[in-house]
Write a protein that holds these residues in place. Sequence first.
Motif, mmCIF file in Angstrom:
data_model
loop_
_atom_site.group_PDB
_atom_site.id
_atom_site.type_symbol
_atom_site.label_atom_id
_atom_site.label_comp_id
_atom_site.label_asym_id
_atom_site.label_seq_id
_atom_site.Cartn_x
_atom_site.Cartn_y
_atom_site.Cartn_z
ATOM 1 N N UNK A 185 0.459 -1.316 0.062
ATOM 2 C CA UNK A 185 -0.223 -0.031 -0.109
ATOM 3 C C UNK A 185 0.777 1.122 0.124
ATOM 4 N N UNK A 186 0.583 2.370 -0.810
ATOM 5 C CA UNK A 186 1.256 3.485 -0.924
ATOM 6 C C UNK A 186 1.547 4.115 0.400
ATOM 7 N N UNK A 187 0.475 4.145 1.258
ATOM 8 C CA UNK A 187 0.657 4.816 2.401
ATOM 9 C C UNK A 187 1.704 3.930 3.298
ATOM 10 N N UNK A 188 1.761 2.747 3.456
ATOM 11 C CA UNK A 188 2.616 2.107 4.011
ATOM 12 C C UNK A 188 4.132 2.361 3.546
ATOM 13 N N UNK A 189 4.224 2.373 2.427
ATOM 14 C CA UNK A 189 5.577 2.503 1.816
ATOM 15 C C UNK A 189 5.939 3.707 2.282
ATOM 16 N N UNK A 190 5.078 4.816 2.145
ATOM 17 C CA UNK A 190 5.466 6.305 2.605
ATOM 18 C C UNK A 190 5.868 6.475 4.183
ATOM 19 N N UNK A 191 5.397 5.615 4.997
ATOM 20 C CA UNK A 191 5.545 5.490 6.236
ATOM 21 C C UNK A 191 7.036 5.120 6.596
ATOM 22 N N UNK A 192 7.284 3.863 5.841
ATOM 23 C CA UNK A 192 8.612 3.245 5.904
ATOM 24 C C UNK A 192 9.649 4.044 5.403
ATOM 25 N N UNK A 193 9.364 4.943 4.543
ATOM 26 C CA UNK A 193 10.339 6.040 3.945
ATOM 27 C C UNK A 193 10.258 6.992 4.790
ATOM 28 N N UNK A 194 9.537 7.413 5.489
ATOM 29 C CA UNK A 194 9.754 8.467 6.412
ATOM 30 C C UNK A 194 10.379 7.943 7.680
ATOM 31 N N UNK A 195 10.330 6.621 8.250
ATOM 32 C CA UNK A 195 10.856 6.413 9.343
ATOM 33 C C UNK A 195 12.321 6.046 9.077
ATOM 34 N N UNK A 196 12.681 5.762 7.923
ATOM 35 C CA UNK A 196 13.931 5.302 7.783
ATOM 36 C C UNK A 196 14.940 6.712 7.285
ATOM 37 N N UNK A 197 14.274 7.668 7.025
ATOM 38 C CA UNK A 197 14.825 8.951 6.850
ATOM 39 C C UNK A 197 14.921 10.015 8.102
ATOM 40 N N UNK A 198 14.279 9.616 9.189
ATOM 41 C CA UNK A 198 14.581 10.283 10.377
ATOM 42 C C UNK A 198 15.883 10.360 10.896
ATOM 43 N N UNK A 199 16.255 11.718 11.442
ATOM 44 C CA UNK A 199 17.518 11.828 12.168
ATOM 45 C C UNK A 199 17.442 10.677 13.274
ATOM 46 N N UNK A 200 18.757 10.249 13.577
ATOM 47 C CA UNK A 200 18.998 9.529 14.660
ATOM 48 C C UNK A 200 18.904 10.334 15.901
ATOM 49 N N UNK A 201 17.644 9.673 16.865
ATOM 50 C CA UNK A 201 17.770 10.265 18.141
ATOM 51 C C UNK A 201 16.783 9.480 18.981
ATOM 52 N N UNK A 202 17.075 9.648 20.548
ATOM 53 C CA UNK A 202 16.425 8.714 21.272
ATOM 54 C C UNK A 202 14.839 9.227 21.280
ATOM 55 N N UNK A 203 13.750 8.322 20.932
ATOM 56 C CA UNK A 203 12.501 8.833 21.313
ATOM 57 C C UNK A 203 12.362 8.929 22.802
ATOM 58 N N UNK A 204 11.461 10.234 22.848
ATOM 59 C CA UNK A 204 11.081 10.805 24.255
ATOM 60 C C UNK A 204 9.749 10.229 24.842
ATOM 61 N N UNK A 205 8.494 10.341 24.071
ATOM 62 C CA UNK A 205 7.518 9.929 24.356
ATOM 63 C C UNK A 205 6.834 8.978 23.205
ATOM 64 N N UNK A 206 6.039 8.201 23.371
ATOM 65 C CA UNK A 206 5.391 7.291 22.297
ATOM 66 C C UNK A 206 4.424 8.501 21.609
ATOM 67 N N UNK A 207 4.529 8.353 20.229
ATOM 68 C CA UNK A 207 3.694 9.115 19.435
ATOM 69 C C UNK A 207 2.757 8.168 18.613
ATOM 70 N N UNK A 208 1.565 8.690 18.322
ATOM 71 C CA UNK A 208 0.645 8.022 17.753
ATOM 72 C C UNK A 208 0.098 9.060 16.338
ATOM 73 N N UNK A 209 -0.055 8.172 15.310
ATOM 74 C CA UNK A 209 -0.743 8.805 14.236
ATOM 75 C C UNK A 209 -1.373 8.026 13.442
ATOM 76 N N UNK A 210 -2.299 8.583 12.447
ATOM 77 C CA UNK A 210 -3.048 7.713 11.664
ATOM 78 C C UNK A 210 -2.667 8.179 10.020
#
Length: 211
Positions: A185-210
């Motif tokens: 699904x194009x939406x899944x692929x876009x989410x994977x791409x965005x996650x792989x492109x994120x700058x490396x940093x420690x997550x502070x809080x759990x975030x939720x989005x749709x």
Amino acid sequence: MNTENQQRNPVLLVHGIDDTEAVFYKMRAYLIQRGWSVYSLDLVPNNGDVGLDQLAKQVADYITVTFASEQRLDLVGFSMGGIVSRYYVQRLGGINRVQRFITISSPHHGTVVAYGSRRPGCVQMRPNSIFLKDLNSDALILGQLDLTSIWTPYDLMIVPANSSQMSVGSEVIVPVALHPWMLTDPRSLAVVKAALAKRIKLPLLKKKSSQ
């Protein structure tokens, strides 16, 4: 190749039960087109006949053979592959090599579908299995990575679907209708791409989005 691409880690894709690496055909092409180096392996056997801990050793061996010892990498695990990958990260030293870790529709808390088979790997994916209890007992260690869990509320393979939720990292819901479509699904692929492109940093809080 621009500086952003040069800083990207190689990506290793880990498939699910009864799949091969070919299941990532669309995701692989999508990521390669956007500048990532993408790798995958076939887990053998792929039908649950052996424990997920044994499959994780195959992932560890593949990484040792394929990448230089100092090379950091990003890991994407689909369904069972997400649990296999977690065992590699949490129990086989992957925590020291993996920077971004993405699970897609993985049964982090088990799936009742696994009661349909007595194969060792399936037994480990049952809700409240000893295997999953052990992994979840120190899941907070995954907070050292950039973790993203992606899942759909309509999943009929991961039951209940919210078993794919994690207590750490980021969470993205992609409301596709079928389990396998999470890889195409194009939406899944876009989410994977965005996650792989994120700058490396420690997550502070759990975030939720749709999506």
